[in-house]
Design a protein around this motif. Structure first.
Motif, PDB file in Angstrom:
ATOM      1  N   VAL A  66      28.307  45.717  67.851  1.00  0.00           N
ATOM      2  CA  VAL A  66      27.941  44.421  67.269  1.00  0.00           C
ATOM      3  C   VAL A  66      28.502  44.326  65.856  1.00  0.00           C
ATOM      4  O   VAL A  66      28.307  45.237  65.048  1.00  0.00           O
ATOM      5  N   VAL A  67      29.205  43.233  65.558  1.00  0.00           N
ATOM      6  CA  VAL A  67      29.763  43.002  64.222  1.00  0.00           C
ATOM      7  C   VAL A  67      29.246  41.681  63.680  1.00  0.00           C
ATOM      8  O   VAL A  67      28.802  40.809  64.433  1.00  0.00           O
ATOM      9  N   LEU A  68      29.288  41.552  62.349  1.00  0.00           N
ATOM     10  CA  LEU A  68      28.912  40.296  61.709  1.00  0.00           C
ATOM     11  C   LEU A  68      30.117  39.357  61.697  1.00  0.00           C
ATOM     12  O   LEU A  68      31.255  39.793  61.907  1.00  0.00           O
ATOM     13  N   PRO A  69      29.900  38.075  61.467  1.00  0.00           N
ATOM     14  CA  PRO A  69      31.015  37.117  61.480  1.00  0.00           C
ATOM     15  C   PRO A  69      32.157  37.533  60.557  1.00  0.00           C
ATOM     16  O   PRO A  69      31.945  38.163  59.512  1.00  0.00           O
ATOM     17  N   GLU A  70      33.366  37.160  60.940  1.00  0.00           N
ATOM     18  CA  GLU A  70      34.573  37.577  60.223  1.00  0.00           C
ATOM     19  C   GLU A  70      34.625  37.008  58.810  1.00  0.00           C
ATOM     20  O   GLU A  70      34.263  35.858  58.560  1.00  0.00           O
ATOM     21  N   VAL A  99      30.194  39.290  68.280  1.00  0.00           N
ATOM     22  CA  VAL A  99      29.893  38.828  66.922  1.00  0.00           C
ATOM     23  C   VAL A  99      28.491  38.225  66.897  1.00  0.00           C
ATOM     24  O   VAL A  99      28.155  37.380  67.729  1.00  0.00           O
ATOM     25  N   ARG A 100      27.678  38.685  65.957  1.00  0.00           N
ATOM     26  CA  ARG A 100      26.317  38.160  65.812  1.00  0.00           C
ATOM     27  C   ARG A 100      26.067  37.793  64.357  1.00  0.00           C
ATOM     28  O   ARG A 100      26.417  38.532  63.443  1.00  0.00           O
ATOM     29  N   ASP A 101      25.436  36.660  64.132  1.00  0.00           N
ATOM     30  CA  ASP A 101      25.147  36.187  62.783  1.00  0.00           C
ATOM     31  C   ASP A 101      23.752  36.647  62.372  1.00  0.00           C
ATOM     32  O   ASP A 101      22.745  36.173  62.899  1.00  0.00           O
ATOM     33  N   VAL A 102      23.680  37.632  61.465  1.00  0.00           N
ATOM     34  CA  VAL A 102      22.403  38.154  60.963  1.00  0.00           C
ATOM     35  C   VAL A 102      22.261  37.716  59.508  1.00  0.00           C
ATOM     36  O   VAL A 102      23.206  37.865  58.729  1.00  0.00           O
ATOM     37  N   PRO A 103      21.118  37.165  59.116  1.00  0.00           N
ATOM     38  CA  PRO A 103      20.940  36.720  57.719  1.00  0.00           C
ATOM     39  C   PRO A 103      21.280  37.833  56.737  1.00  0.00           C
ATOM     40  O   PRO A 103      20.861  38.980  56.912  1.00  0.00           O
ATOM     41  N   ALA A 104      22.044  37.490  55.705  1.00  0.00           N
ATOM     42  CA  ALA A 104      22.527  38.490  54.752  1.00  0.00           C
ATOM     43  C   ALA A 104      21.397  39.274  54.098  1.00  0.00           C
ATOM     44  O   ALA A 104      21.518  40.478  53.844  1.00  0.00           O
ATOM     45  N   ASP A 105      20.273  38.605  53.828  1.00  0.00           N
ATOM     46  CA  ASP A 105      19.174  39.290  53.147  1.00  0.00           C
ATOM     47  C   ASP A 105      18.357  40.174  54.094  1.00  0.00           C
ATOM     48  O   ASP A 105      17.391  40.817  53.679  1.00  0.00           O
ATOM     49  N   ARG A 106      18.747  40.191  55.364  1.00  0.00           N
ATOM     50  CA  ARG A 106      18.017  41.012  56.340  1.00  0.00           C
ATOM     51  C   ARG A 106      18.849  42.182  56.855  1.00  0.00           C
ATOM     52  O   ARG A 106      18.305  43.095  57.476  1.00  0.00           O
ATOM     53  N   VAL A 107      20.142  42.186  56.606  1.00  0.00           N
ATOM     54  CA  VAL A 107      21.019  43.200  57.185  1.00  0.00           C
ATOM     55  C   VAL A 107      20.592  44.608  56.785  1.00  0.00           C
ATOM     56  O   VAL A 107      20.406  45.479  57.633  1.00  0.00           O
ATOM     57  N   GLU A 108      20.423  44.842  55.480  1.00  0.00           N
ATOM     58  CA  GLU A 108      20.148  46.195  55.020  1.00  0.00           C
ATOM     59  C   GLU A 108      18.775  46.696  55.459  1.00  0.00           C
ATOM     60  O   GLU A 108      18.623  47.848  55.876  1.00  0.00           O
ATOM     61  N   VAL A 109      17.744  45.839  55.355  1.00  0.00           N
ATOM     62  CA  VAL A 109      16.411  46.294  55.733  1.00  0.00           C
ATOM     63  C   VAL A 109      16.338  46.550  57.233  1.00  0.00           C
ATOM     64  O   VAL A 109      15.707  47.507  57.694  1.00  0.00           O
TER      65      VAL A 109
END
Length: 336
Positions: A103-107, A136-146
């Protein structure tokens, strides 16, 4: 619902690096259990739920063959594998098609940030592949690390030292207390406190553990931390180095390490571990025809001979043994 509980619920829904077979399970209990066995079962349930969630992510949408050169890896997200786990996964990837895409985040301009599948991407490179199946999956930026952190933290095979590194990084990032970390992660404060004891080990020991995270568990680390606080830091460093050397040697020989965590704790406390008791030899029976002539019993450095017939001359046989031993010693000196 508090922000921390909301984060914990979201963290339990994604497994960052699911390089294991999927075993979807029942949802975790809503109320955190109080007992240690209950907490363990709760974490295992969350991990199974996380595996099921990411399986849904991987199955949804269209997968594409993505060039490995376009994949961006973020340090700290890869779940470490033991040598055996890594070898098994590599063989599997070499002979079988990839069933679950990474799974990758948007380009972006730099490429695709890798969200799940770090071990698979690394091993594909080692196997000489140029592309890998990805979604490709769109995960909110403020949630990726946690999400990345807690997904890895819930993995049963994650070594305690890596859990410490993650919890410490999370604490530095958020300023959370032990209680807040406990609320967010579902782990007990005592478990978190024990894991954070790694921090009090000498710097040289930490450096060894960074390269060998599997050699020391949290309980042994807590005992080594006490030795460090008592002024035996040099012995702690020696003990951790010995653990790493033992693991390296015994992994190469496929044997169980002789220098264990218990040995390390004893070494750090200046205590010589008790020597393992030698397995006693069974009595040796000398027969004369079908009758027992004598029985020889070995105890430590002593050999006891008991004759079956009371009329046998023990003194006569003692002389024969003396002559035999002298002749053997002569032979040994000639070999030298």
């Amino acid at each position: 619902m508090s922000i921390s509980k909301d984060q914990a619920n979201k963290a339990a829904s994604v497994n960052l690096d699911d390089d294991e077979p999927f075993r979807p399970g029942a949802p975790a209990a809503a109320r955190p259990p109080r007992t240690a066995p209950g907490q363990l079962m709760d974490l295992q349930g969350k991990y199974r739920d996380a595996q099921a969630a990411i399986e849904r992510l991987e199955k949804g949408g269209n997968a594409m063959e993505l060039p490995l050169s376009r994949i961006i890896r973020v340090p700290g997200r890869q779940r470490p594998l033991t040598a055996d786990e890594r070898a098994e996964l590599k063989v599997n990837l070499d002979v079988n098609p990839l069933i679950h895409p990474v799974v990758v985040l948007p380009e972006t301009e730099d490429g695709y940030e890798l969200f799940s599948g770090y071990n698979r991407v690394e091993l594909y490179e080692e196997l000489g592949r140029s592309t890998i199946l990805a979604v490709v999956r769109d995960v909110p930026a403020d949630r990726v690390e946690v999400l990345a952190f807690y997904a890895n933290l819930l993995a049963p095979s994650l070594p305690d030292f890596k859990k410490y590194e993650g919890l410490k990084a999370r604490q530095v990032e958020t300023g959370f207390t032990l209680g807040q970390l406990s609320e967010e992660s579902g782990m007990s404060t005592s478990s978190i406190s024990r894991l954070l004891k790694f921090e009090t080990l000498p710097h040289e020991a930490i450096q060894v553990l960074e390269k060998n995270p599997f050699i020391l568990g949290a309980t042994a680390a807590e005992n080594l931390a006490k030795a460090t606080e008592a002024g035996r830091g040099n012995l702690v460093i020696e003990a951790v180095i010995k653990l790493a050397e033992a693991r390296l040697l015994n992994t190469a020989n496929n044997k169980t390490p002789r220098f264990t965590e218990d040995n390390a704790v004893a070494h750090a406390n200046g205590v010589k571990p008790a020597a393992a008791k030698a397995t006693p030899l069974p009595p040796m029976v000398v027969k004369q025809g079908k009758s027992h002539f004598a029985k020889l019993v070995v105890r430590g450095d002593q050999v006891t001979i008991k004759f079956s017939n009371a009329t046998t001359s023990a003194g006569e046989w003692a002389g024969k043994f003396e002559s035999f031993m002298k002749s053997e010693l002569v032979k040994m000196s000639e070999l030298d």
